[in-house]
Every structure is written in C-alpha cells, then in structure tokens.
Motif scaffolding. Structure first.
Motif, PDB file in Angstrom:
ATOM      1  N   GLY A 265      81.229  -1.197  69.290  1.00  0.00           N
ATOM      2  CA  GLY A 265      80.990  -0.126  68.343  1.00  0.00           C
ATOM      3  C   GLY A 265      80.848  -0.558  66.905  1.00  0.00           C
ATOM      4  N   VAL A 266      81.102  -1.824  66.580  1.00  0.00           N
ATOM      5  CA  VAL A 266      80.929  -2.267  65.194  1.00  0.00           C
ATOM      6  C   VAL A 266      79.441  -2.339  64.880  1.00  0.00           C
ATOM      7  N   PRO A 267      78.992  -1.717  63.790  1.00  0.00           N
ATOM      8  CA  PRO A 267      77.563  -1.676  63.512  1.00  0.00           C
ATOM      9  C   PRO A 267      77.028  -3.044  63.143  1.00  0.00           C
ATOM     10  N   GLU A 268      75.716  -3.194  63.365  1.00  0.00           N
ATOM     11  CA  GLU A 268      75.053  -4.462  63.063  1.00  0.00           C
ATOM     12  C   GLU A 268      75.050  -4.738  61.569  1.00  0.00           C
ATOM     13  N   ARG A 269      74.972  -3.674  60.761  1.00  0.00           N
ATOM     14  CA  ARG A 269      74.887  -3.833  59.311  1.00  0.00           C
ATOM     15  C   ARG A 269      75.885  -2.905  58.629  1.00  0.00           C
ATOM     16  N   THR A 270      76.330  -3.300  57.444  1.00  0.00           N
ATOM     17  CA  THR A 270      77.114  -2.401  56.624  1.00  0.00           C
ATOM     18  C   THR A 270      76.198  -1.332  56.054  1.00  0.00           C
ATOM     19  N   PHE A 271      76.808  -0.318  55.444  1.00  0.00           N
ATOM     20  CA  PHE A 271      76.031   0.782  54.864  1.00  0.00           C
ATOM     21  C   PHE A 271      75.012   0.275  53.862  1.00  0.00           C
ATOM     22  N   LYS A 272      75.461  -0.555  52.919  1.00  0.00           N
ATOM     23  CA  LYS A 272      74.555  -1.010  51.863  1.00  0.00           C
ATOM     24  C   LYS A 272      73.475  -1.930  52.417  1.00  0.00           C
ATOM     25  N   GLU A 273      73.806  -2.745  53.410  1.00  0.00           N
ATOM     26  CA  GLU A 273      72.788  -3.573  54.053  1.00  0.00           C
ATOM     27  C   GLU A 273      71.744  -2.697  54.742  1.00  0.00           C
ATOM     28  N   SER A 274      72.193  -1.587  55.336  1.00  0.00           N
ATOM     29  CA  SER A 274      71.278  -0.691  56.032  1.00  0.00           C
ATOM     30  C   SER A 274      70.294  -0.041  55.071  1.00  0.00           C
ATOM     31  N   ILE A 275      70.771   0.306  53.871  1.00  0.00           N
ATOM     32  CA  ILE A 275      69.887   0.893  52.863  1.00  0.00           C
ATOM     33  C   ILE A 275      68.728  -0.055  52.562  1.00  0.00           C
ATOM     34  N   ALA A 276      69.053  -1.319  52.319  1.00  0.00           N
ATOM     35  CA  ALA A 276      68.018  -2.305  52.002  1.00  0.00           C
ATOM     36  C   ALA A 276      67.113  -2.559  53.192  1.00  0.00           C
ATOM     37  N   HIS A 277      67.700  -2.695  54.368  1.00  0.00           N
ATOM     38  CA  HIS A 277      66.902  -2.984  55.567  1.00  0.00           C
ATOM     39  C   HIS A 277      65.866  -1.898  55.807  1.00  0.00           C
ATOM     40  N   ALA A 278      66.270  -0.643  55.636  1.00  0.00           N
ATOM     41  CA  ALA A 278      65.344   0.462  55.855  1.00  0.00           C
ATOM     42  C   ALA A 278      64.171   0.400  54.877  1.00  0.00           C
TER      43      ALA A 278
END
Length: 396
Positions: A265-278
């Motif tokens: 259940g641990v996500p692949e990316r943190t919240f801030k990493e997800s913002i950039a990835h998107a």
C-alpha cells in the motif's frame, strides 16, 4: 491533439508592504499583462481571479472584483482558491476553457494584502479545520513545520544549517536585479546563521516574509496568437494539480528494519513527486529537458526538497548540487532565478502566477540581470493545503 495554450502577456505589481487594497495591486498587474500582450481589454472574454480570503467579500469573488475594477466588458468570470497553489489552479481554469473552444483570450489575476507576521487561520473555533487545529491546539505555526522538514533533511541526508543558509545567499543574489522583488540585498551565510532562531534549525533569514503583491497572465489559444502575428509564443505545456494517493505516508526514515518498498500500500511517489510527474507526463517532457525551476521556498530547506521532488536530481543529492553551484544562474539547473519567495515573500494567490511570469520572461530572454542563457523549458512548483499542489510546465 495538442493541449498547448499561449502565454501572450505577463505582468506584476512589485512585492512589498504598501498598505493598499488588494484590488489596486491586481489591476496594476492586469494592465501590465495586457500591455505586454498588446491585447485590448475588450478582447478578453474570461477573467479568472485568485481568491483572497483575508480581504473580505471582494476577495471571495475575485474574478468579478477584478472584472468590475477593470471595467465591465461582458466577459465571463471565475474564481479559484487553492491556498498557495491558487494561481496555478486559476491558470488551469482559464486553460481548460480555451482548450474547450469556449474562449480565446483569458486574463488570470492573483493579488493579496497580507497581515504582518505569520499567516494564521481566521478567528473563531473551527474543529473541522486542520489549520485551526494545528495552530490553536498544537502551536504548530508554519515555521514550526518548516523546521520539521529541515530536521528531516539533516537526519536523512546530512544537510547542515550552512547548506540552508547557502540557499538564502543564492536566492538573495538572484533577486538583486529583479525590479519586482521586495528584498534586494545580498546576504552571507554568517548573516543567516547570525539571525534569530525562529524554529530550530531555521533562522529568521531562512524563512520567507508575508507580502503584498500581484501577478497576472494573459492566455490565448495558439490560433489567436498566430492570427496576431506571434508564431512562436511561450506555451503552457502542462498544469498539474493532482491530489495525494492514499495512503500518503512513505516510510523513508533511516535505520528502519523494514524495507519501505516492500510495505503493502505504500505509494510509488510522494505527493510532491506526483505533482511533478503528472506535469512531465502531460507535457511529454522530462526533467532532463528543464532549463530552470521556480519553486516554493517558504523556507530554505524546502527548496532543497523541491529540487528532488521535481526529479532534477536524485534523493539526497540537492545539497551536492547547491554546493557545486549547479542551482545558481550559470549552473546546470538554476533554481529560483527570480530570487524566489526569499526575495518576494508570500502573497498567496499571486505567487504561482508570479512564477509563471518569471519563467515566461526567462524563456523570452527578457530577464535582464538574471537571465538563464538558452532557456527553453521551465517548471514551477507550489504546495497548498489539504491536497492542493501545483506544477506548471512552460516551453518555447
């Protein structure tokens, strides 16, 4: 199908403590952006305002407030609020209507008049407001949790207070030539470390101020830009406003016996990493293509986090980039060539738009005295409240 929209105009009101109504600042920035775009006010068919909850009812309906102040022209209005990501969310609202073919020219404005001292939630008991709870019950003001982030970097990666101070030194130097910056004075590491400790390990000069200020952006369709003789405008390639993925905690502290990557259940990316990835995914552009970044440096340590969140280097390497001069103008990946919030301070609805203004000037080659030579791609980053965050990716 391209999702590009053109940035034809940008404008700002200088940051400071001017003691005026937020509308005054917003109108100044809007007129500057319209003049920069060489577009008549009558051509604007959408105004999106960044909401300013501290500034009364006019702030709650900022789109209509700015439209009225500029002179009713029949345009549609909208208002956005996402805390520090407000400007980017307002920009995305305008972009969406342009891409849907519902308007050709949109004016996006963010403006703020801030109180002295740390930003705090409105008065009164609000037991369902996490901000009220952390301020009133825990005494956890913004600098206190900035300090937790900073201490985390020290524990995880060996960052030092001198590293944090060097971020301030770099940004202060960048801001010297920025006419819109509030603070235009060089500082030394000794100056930072000699300033008052606000929340250990952060000193007063590690933390940004609160400011009055405004920024505005004129967006158009690419077809409108071409018809008006602008064949190669700066383009918005992506706007990311994604929310965290549940569960939003990553076990990444040192000396854990458990391998965090193996925890279900641990996500692949943190919240801030997800913002950039998107943003990268939408634009089809990678971090290796980025020429400069404007990031959310409410504290010096947070800038180092953002460098890694934007994948401009690997985890734990931001200090090495800083020490090598790679994040300075002239280095491999300049960060906050505007001077950042270190030189501006927080004007909450305006700061994400101010970043877009700076990147636009950089990509046009108009950032006199702080120009990143050969800049082709710029990225911005902001973190708001309760799952709000943003990244805007622009290119020429």
């Amino acid at each position: 199908m391209s999702n590009d929209v053109a940035v034809l105009g940008v404008g700002m009101h200088p940051w400071g403590k001017w003691g005026k109504n937020f509308v005054t600042y917003g109108v100044h920035a809007a007129r500057a952006a319209l003049a920069d775009a060489d577009i008549p006010w009558t051509d604007v068919d959408l105004i999106v305002g960044g909401e300013t909850v501290r500034n009364g009812y006019g702030g709650y309906v900022a789109g209509a407030t700015f439209a009225q102040a500029l002179g009713w022209n029949g345009a549609r209005v909208a208002t956005s609020y996402a805390a520090c990501a407000t400007g980017a969310q307002a920009l995305d609202t305008a972009r969406a209507r342009i891409l849907a073919g519902l308007c050709d020219v949109a004016l996006v404005v963010g403006s703020d008049t801030t109180p002295k001292g740390f930003l705090a939630p409105n008065a009164g008991e609000r037991w369902d407001d996490p901000d009220w709870l952390r301020f009133r019950l825990l005494g956890m003001t913004n600098p206190a949790y900035f300090a937790l982030y900073a201490r985390r970097r020290m524990d995880l990666y060996g960052a030092t207070q001198a590293d944090f101070a060097q971020v301030k030194v770099k940004n202060a130097k960048h801001g010297l030539a920025n006419p819109n910056a509030r603070y235009r004075k060089e500082v030394s590491v000794a100056d930072v470390l000699g300033s008052a400790v606000v929340s250990d390990p952060l000193h007063l000069l590690d933390i940004c101020a609160t400011s009055d200020g405004a920024a505005a952006v004129v967006l158009t369709s690419v077809d409108y830009a071409r018809k008006h003789g602008i064949a190669a405008p700066v383009r918005v390639k992506a706007v990311s406003t994604v929310t965290p993925t549940f569960p939003n905690t990553v076990m990444d502290m040192p000396n854990l016996s458990t391998d965090s990557s193996a925890v279900a259940g641990v996500p692949e990316r943190t919240f801030k990493e997800s913002i950039a990835h998107a943003a990268y995914e939408e634009a089809g552009i990678g971090p290796e293509d980025v020429s400069l970044a404007e990031v959310y440096d409410l504290s010096t340590a947070l800038e180092l986090d953002w460098i890694e969140d934007l994948a401009l280097c690997k985890r734990g390497e931001a200090e090495a980039l800083l020490r090598a001069g790679d994040t300075t103008i002239g280095g491999r990946i300049p960060v906050n060539p505007s001077g950042g919030l270190a030189c501006f301070g927080e004007a909450v609805p305006a700061q994400a738009l101010a970043q877009v203004c700076e990147v636009t000037w950089q990509l046009r080659g108009q950032a006199t005295g702080r120009q990143v030579e050969g800049a082709r791609v710029g990225i911005t980053a902001n973190q708001g409240l309760f799952g709000h965050g943003s990244s805007v990716l622009l290119s020429v």
